[in-house]
Design a protein around this motif. Structure first.
Motif, PDB file in Angstrom:
ATOM      1  N   MET A   4     -46.961  85.262 -29.771  1.00 46.18           N
ATOM      2  CA  MET A   4     -45.982  85.658 -30.592  1.00 46.18           C
ATOM      3  C   MET A   4     -46.331  85.347 -31.832  1.00 46.18           C
ATOM      4  SD  MET A   4     -42.644  83.653 -28.433  1.00 46.18           S
ATOM      5  CE  MET A   4     -41.598  84.287 -29.994  1.00 46.18           C
ATOM      6  N   PHE A   5     -45.918  86.298 -32.797  1.00 46.00           N
ATOM      7  CA  PHE A   5     -46.802  86.300 -34.273  1.00 46.00           C
ATOM      8  C   PHE A   5     -45.545  86.262 -35.117  1.00 46.00           C
ATOM      9  CE2 PHE A   5     -49.648  88.482 -31.438  1.00 46.00           C
ATOM     10  CZ  PHE A   5     -50.959  87.643 -31.815  1.00 46.00           C
ATOM     11  N   LEU A   6     -45.199  85.214 -36.034  1.00 51.14           N
ATOM     12  CA  LEU A   6     -44.288  85.193 -36.976  1.00 51.14           C
ATOM     13  C   LEU A   6     -44.617  85.668 -38.305  1.00 51.14           C
ATOM     14  CD1 LEU A   6     -41.185  84.545 -37.818  1.00 51.14           C
ATOM     15  CD2 LEU A   6     -42.224  82.317 -38.118  1.00 51.14           C
ATOM     16  N   LEU A   7     -44.128  86.660 -38.934  1.00 49.34           N
ATOM     17  CA  LEU A   7     -44.556  86.966 -40.237  1.00 49.34           C
ATOM     18  C   LEU A   7     -43.536  86.342 -41.336  1.00 49.34           C
ATOM     19  CD1 LEU A   7     -45.910  89.040 -42.235  1.00 49.34           C
ATOM     20  CD2 LEU A   7     -44.294  90.567 -42.013  1.00 49.34           C
ATOM     21  N   ASN A   8     -44.120  85.520 -42.364  1.00 48.40           N
ATOM     22  CA  ASN A   8     -43.492  84.830 -43.104  1.00 48.40           C
ATOM     23  C   ASN A   8     -43.183  85.914 -44.390  1.00 48.40           C
ATOM     24  OD1 ASN A   8     -43.440  82.425 -41.820  1.00 48.40           O
ATOM     25  ND2 ASN A   8     -45.372  81.678 -42.634  1.00 48.40           N
ATOM     26  N   LYS A   9     -41.930  85.868 -44.706  1.00 50.44           N
ATOM     27  CA  LYS A   9     -41.633  86.702 -46.169  1.00 50.44           C
ATOM     28  C   LYS A   9     -41.413  86.069 -47.120  1.00 50.44           C
ATOM     29  CE  LYS A   9     -39.515  89.957 -43.246  1.00 50.44           C
ATOM     30  NZ  LYS A   9     -37.987  91.032 -42.866  1.00 50.44           N
TER      31      LYS A   9
ATOM     32  N   LYS B 226     -29.490  79.900 -32.823  1.00 49.99           N
ATOM     33  CA  LYS B 226     -29.196  80.680 -33.839  1.00 49.99           C
ATOM     34  C   LYS B 226     -30.147  80.411 -34.949  1.00 49.99           C
ATOM     35  CE  LYS B 226     -23.970  80.420 -33.083  1.00 49.99           C
ATOM     36  NZ  LYS B 226     -22.793  79.867 -33.487  1.00 49.99           N
ATOM     37  N   THR B 227     -30.376  81.424 -35.835  1.00 50.93           N
ATOM     38  CA  THR B 227     -31.147  81.372 -36.962  1.00 50.93           C
ATOM     39  C   THR B 227     -30.577  82.016 -38.127  1.00 50.93           C
ATOM     40  OG1 THR B 227     -33.136  82.169 -37.781  1.00 50.93           O
ATOM     41  CG2 THR B 227     -31.968  83.790 -36.433  1.00 50.93           C
ATOM     42  N   SER B 228     -30.671  81.096 -39.373  1.00 50.72           N
ATOM     43  CA  SER B 228     -30.112  81.590 -40.573  1.00 50.72           C
ATOM     44  C   SER B 228     -30.827  82.606 -41.324  1.00 50.72           C
ATOM     45  CB  SER B 228     -29.813  80.262 -41.405  1.00 50.72           C
ATOM     46  OG  SER B 228     -31.317  79.688 -41.506  1.00 50.72           O
ATOM     47  N   THR B 229     -32.049  82.964 -41.078  1.00 55.07           N
ATOM     48  CA  THR B 229     -32.791  83.633 -41.697  1.00 55.07           C
ATOM     49  C   THR B 229     -33.456  84.743 -40.621  1.00 55.07           C
ATOM     50  OG1 THR B 229     -34.853  82.325 -41.671  1.00 55.07           O
ATOM     51  CG2 THR B 229     -33.603  82.032 -43.386  1.00 55.07           C
ATOM     52  N   PRO B 230     -33.485  86.020 -41.081  1.00 51.89           N
ATOM     53  CA  PRO B 230     -34.424  86.832 -40.034  1.00 51.89           C
ATOM     54  C   PRO B 230     -35.708  86.363 -39.733  1.00 51.89           C
ATOM     55  CG  PRO B 230     -33.226  87.884 -42.008  1.00 51.89           C
ATOM     56  CD  PRO B 230     -33.258  86.491 -42.302  1.00 51.89           C
ATOM     57  N   MET B 231     -36.046  86.745 -38.499  1.00 47.50           N
ATOM     58  CA  MET B 231     -37.347  86.345 -38.110  1.00 47.50           C
ATOM     59  C   MET B 231     -38.074  87.709 -37.490  1.00 47.50           C
ATOM     60  SD  MET B 231     -36.556  82.873 -35.984  1.00 47.50           S
ATOM     61  CE  MET B 231     -38.321  82.727 -35.779  1.00 47.50           C
TER      62      MET B 231
ATOM     63  N   GLU C 208     -31.484  89.936 -29.230  1.00 44.27           N
ATOM     64  CA  GLU C 208     -32.100  90.292 -28.208  1.00 44.27           C
ATOM     65  C   GLU C 208     -33.002  91.608 -28.454  1.00 44.27           C
ATOM     66  OE1 GLU C 208     -29.550  91.138 -24.875  1.00 44.27           O
ATOM     67  OE2 GLU C 208     -28.845  88.946 -24.489  1.00 44.27           O
ATOM     68  N   SER C 209     -34.376  91.885 -28.212  1.00 41.76           N
ATOM     69  CA  SER C 209     -34.857  92.928 -28.264  1.00 41.76           C
ATOM     70  C   SER C 209     -34.646  93.904 -27.379  1.00 41.76           C
ATOM     71  CB  SER C 209     -36.695  92.441 -28.298  1.00 41.76           C
ATOM     72  OG  SER C 209     -36.846  92.179 -27.005  1.00 41.76           O
ATOM     73  N   GLU C 210     -35.044  95.098 -27.508  1.00 44.23           N
ATOM     74  CA  GLU C 210     -34.930  96.273 -26.583  1.00 44.23           C
ATOM     75  C   GLU C 210     -35.856  95.925 -25.157  1.00 44.23           C
ATOM     76  OE1 GLU C 210     -35.852  99.800 -28.475  1.00 44.23           O
ATOM     77  OE2 GLU C 210     -34.263  99.693 -29.652  1.00 44.23           O
ATOM     78  N   TYR C 211     -35.768  96.435 -24.136  1.00 42.50           N
ATOM     79  CA  TYR C 211     -36.515  96.407 -23.032  1.00 42.50           C
ATOM     80  C   TYR C 211     -37.751  97.287 -23.312  1.00 42.50           C
ATOM     81  CZ  TYR C 211     -33.342  93.702 -20.110  1.00 42.50           C
ATOM     82  OH  TYR C 211     -32.782  93.015 -19.512  1.00 42.50           O
ATOM     83  N   TYR C 212     -38.918  96.549 -23.321  1.00 42.68           N
ATOM     84  CA  TYR C 212     -40.238  97.370 -23.287  1.00 42.68           C
ATOM     85  C   TYR C 212     -40.922  97.431 -22.272  1.00 42.68           C
ATOM     86  CZ  TYR C 212     -38.862  96.644 -28.366  1.00 42.68           C
ATOM     87  OH  TYR C 212     -38.517  96.590 -29.743  1.00 42.68           O
ATOM     88  N   VAL C 213     -41.802  98.536 -21.842  1.00 38.70           N
ATOM     89  CA  VAL C 213     -42.534  98.825 -20.654  1.00 38.70           C
ATOM     90  C   VAL C 213     -43.637  97.659 -20.666  1.00 38.70           C
ATOM     91  CG1 VAL C 213     -43.934 100.256 -19.273  1.00 38.70           C
ATOM     92  CG2 VAL C 213     -41.975 100.957 -20.480  1.00 38.70           C
ATOM     93  N   LEU C 214     -43.928  96.902 -19.429  1.00 32.25           N
ATOM     94  CA  LEU C 214     -44.938  96.251 -19.280  1.00 32.25           C
ATOM     95  C   LEU C 214     -46.157  96.861 -18.779  1.00 32.25           C
ATOM     96  CD1 LEU C 214     -45.752  93.188 -19.036  1.00 32.25           C
ATOM     97  CD2 LEU C 214     -45.393  93.386 -16.615  1.00 32.25           C
TER      98      LEU C 214
ATOM     99  N   HIS D  12     -39.924  93.266 -33.253  1.00 28.65           N
ATOM    100  CA  HIS D  12     -38.507  93.147 -33.299  1.00 28.65           C
ATOM    101  C   HIS D  12     -38.126  92.057 -34.392  1.00 28.65           C
ATOM    102  CE1 HIS D  12     -34.169  93.601 -32.002  1.00 28.65           C
ATOM    103  NE2 HIS D  12     -33.990  92.425 -32.216  1.00 28.65           N
ATOM    104  N   GLU D  13     -36.819  92.445 -35.052  1.00 28.13           N
ATOM    105  CA  GLU D  13     -36.293  91.643 -36.151  1.00 28.13           C
ATOM    106  C   GLU D  13     -35.270  90.835 -35.577  1.00 28.13           C
ATOM    107  OE1 GLU D  13     -36.555  90.745 -40.335  1.00 28.13           O
ATOM    108  OE2 GLU D  13     -37.976  91.963 -39.242  1.00 28.13           O
ATOM    109  N   PHE D  14     -35.483  89.594 -35.487  1.00 25.79           N
ATOM    110  CA  PHE D  14     -34.299  88.686 -34.715  1.00 25.79           C
ATOM    111  C   PHE D  14     -33.483  88.420 -35.811  1.00 25.79           C
ATOM    112  CE2 PHE D  14     -37.616  88.696 -31.677  1.00 25.79           C
ATOM    113  CZ  PHE D  14     -36.950  88.708 -30.574  1.00 25.79           C
ATOM    114  N   THR D  15     -32.051  88.513 -35.789  1.00 24.05           N
ATOM    115  CA  THR D  15     -31.218  87.930 -36.796  1.00 24.05           C
ATOM    116  C   THR D  15     -29.929  87.128 -35.952  1.00 24.05           C
ATOM    117  OG1 THR D  15     -29.978  89.928 -36.880  1.00 24.05           O
ATOM    118  CG2 THR D  15     -31.650  89.882 -38.516  1.00 24.05           C
ATOM    119  N   GLU D  16     -28.969  87.035 -36.673  1.00 26.02           N
ATOM    120  CA  GLU D  16     -27.868  86.535 -36.069  1.00 26.02           C
ATOM    121  C   GLU D  16     -27.009  87.195 -35.248  1.00 26.02           C
ATOM    122  OE1 GLU D  16     -25.009  84.750 -39.015  1.00 26.02           O
ATOM    123  OE2 GLU D  16     -26.557  83.277 -39.685  1.00 26.02           O
TER     124      GLU D  16
END
Length: 403
Positions: free
Chosen positions: A398-403, A327-332, A363-369, A355-359
């Motif tokens: 993976m890249f995390l954008l800090n807001k 679980k995450t308290s802040t969006p990622m 799960e992200s959508e399925y993307y084509v490999l 993808h924007e991960f929140t509470e």
């Protein structure tokens, strides 16, 4: 009377050490019965009929005709030409029989890559071998040899290097002109020399859709109407071409921007297959949990978007998703993409997803490999090769954008 006696005595004399041929005797008999007295006396003075015992094919210079022709530099006889043609025909038939013996038991073609064999010795090319293993994976069954039904796998089947070397020496047909060429030079012929190879018009960037054999290119380009089009029509075609270039440029610019992020993590992962407990078992691939940005994650993949019977389709794709397990308290805001890792031999193109991960959205959508050898970025042959393995190894960035 003396003339008759001398001629009969010449005929009744025993042959010399050189045995005469049947045709020679007939010719001599006819000559002796119709000759005059002078010819009879000449034969009697020659010493016991030596002319009778000389074959006709050695009377000119004492050499056989075939040998004499070779010594004189003359043209080969019709018998030698026919024997050479027969030898050439036998060589072609032998090559054809060897080709049939060394061909793949599934596609019936000579191998152009690796050649595998089952425990009973039946041959399968690399593409058909991986296709059989992939079908076994999709059906949840043991893959078997199509000839003897013995179990096949990467541990039980082995490569046959002798067949691969023998096949490389046999002539192969060009897929464009159907002419035979040595296997070693076939690729160069098909790519650079064949006059029937498909070629685009040099004006394809401004909208010409012509595609034909190479030997017709010059004639087509001389009569092509696209150079005579108006500037407006040419600009419209160039704009459509620029859209594709802009998409590639956008992807590379995005990648450059992502490399400037503060938080970047990569993980070398392996997805292993498993099946659901539903009535119709569905095949999925999933990694073990891994850590990134102080969170637990999982990558999950499916084949043909969980099609009911994926083994019945030749077009096969792999789609994957990123799942947040904690679980995450802040969006990622996460950018991610898969690529070949140090312990992987997969071939994958670069495609960045976000993808924007929140509470509530873990799960992200399925993307084509994006596999490179297929239409739309999904390659069936590469997909089969990956399904034939026990697991799919890859590297996830993976890249995390800090807001």
């Amino acid at each position: 009377m003396s003339t008759v006696e001398s001629s009969s005595s010449a005929v009744q004399q025993p042959p010399s050490s050189t045995l005469p041929l049947l045709g020679d005797n007939q010719v001599v008999m006819q000559a002796s019965t119709s000759s005059s007295a002078s010819s009879a006396s000449a034969s009697s003075s020659g010493g016991g009929g030596s002319v009778v015992g000389v074959p006709l094919d050695t009377q000119s210079g004492g050499e056989p005709p075939a040998k004499k022709q070779l010594l004189d530099g003359g043209a080969p006889s019709s018998s030698s030409l026919s024997s050479a043609a027969a030898a050439s025909g036998m060589h072609e038939k032998l090559a054809h029989r060897i080709s049939n013996a060394l061909c793949c038991a599934v596609c019936l073609d000579l191998p152009k890559t690796a050649m595998y064999q089952c425990q009973m010795g039946h041959l399968m090319c690399a593409a058909c071998f991986t296709h059989l293993l992939a079908d076994g994976r999709l059906r949840d069954q043991i893959a078997t040899c199509p000839n003897c039904r013995v179990e096949i796998s990467k541990s039980t089947a082995s490569r046959n290097l002798a067949v691969e070397k023998a096949a490389s020496e046999l002539p192969s047909d060009c897929q464009f002109c159907n002419k035979e060429f040595p296997y070693k030079s076939l690729e160069r012929h098909e790519q650079h020399e064949c006059q029937e190879r498909p070629t685009k018009c040099k004006y394809h960037r401004i909208g010409c859709q012509w595609r034909g054999p190479f030997h017709e290119t010059t004639e087509h380009e001389r009569n092509c109407l696209h150079p005579q089009k108006s500037g407006y029509e040419v600009m419209a075609a160039l704009e459509a071409h620029d859209v594709m270039i802009k998409e590639e440029k956008k992807m590379f610019n995005t990648l450059i921007d992502l490399l400037s992020y503060e938080k970047i993590i990569f993980n070398d992962l392996q997805m292993k297959p498993y099946r659901t407990d539903e009535y119709v078992h569905k095949l999925f691939y999933e990694t073990a949990r891994f850590s990134a940005f102080n969170q637990q994650w999982v990558v999950k993949a499916r084949i043909n978007n969980s099609q009911r019977d994926p083994h019945q389709s030749n077009e096969r794709t792999i789609t994957y998703q990123l799942i947040l397990k904690t679980k995450t308290s802040t969006p990622m805001s996460i950018h991610f993409f898969a690529l070949k890792g140090p312990f992987s031999d997969m071939k994958v193109s670069t495609q960045i997803y976000k993808h924007e991960f929140t509470e509530t959205s873990t799960e992200s959508e399925y993307y084509v490999l994006p596999l490179p050898d297929g239409v739309g970025g999904s390659g069936s042959s590469e997909c089969n090769r990956m399904l034939a393995n026990k697991g799919i190894n890859f590297r996830l960035l993976m890249f995390l954008l800090n807001k």
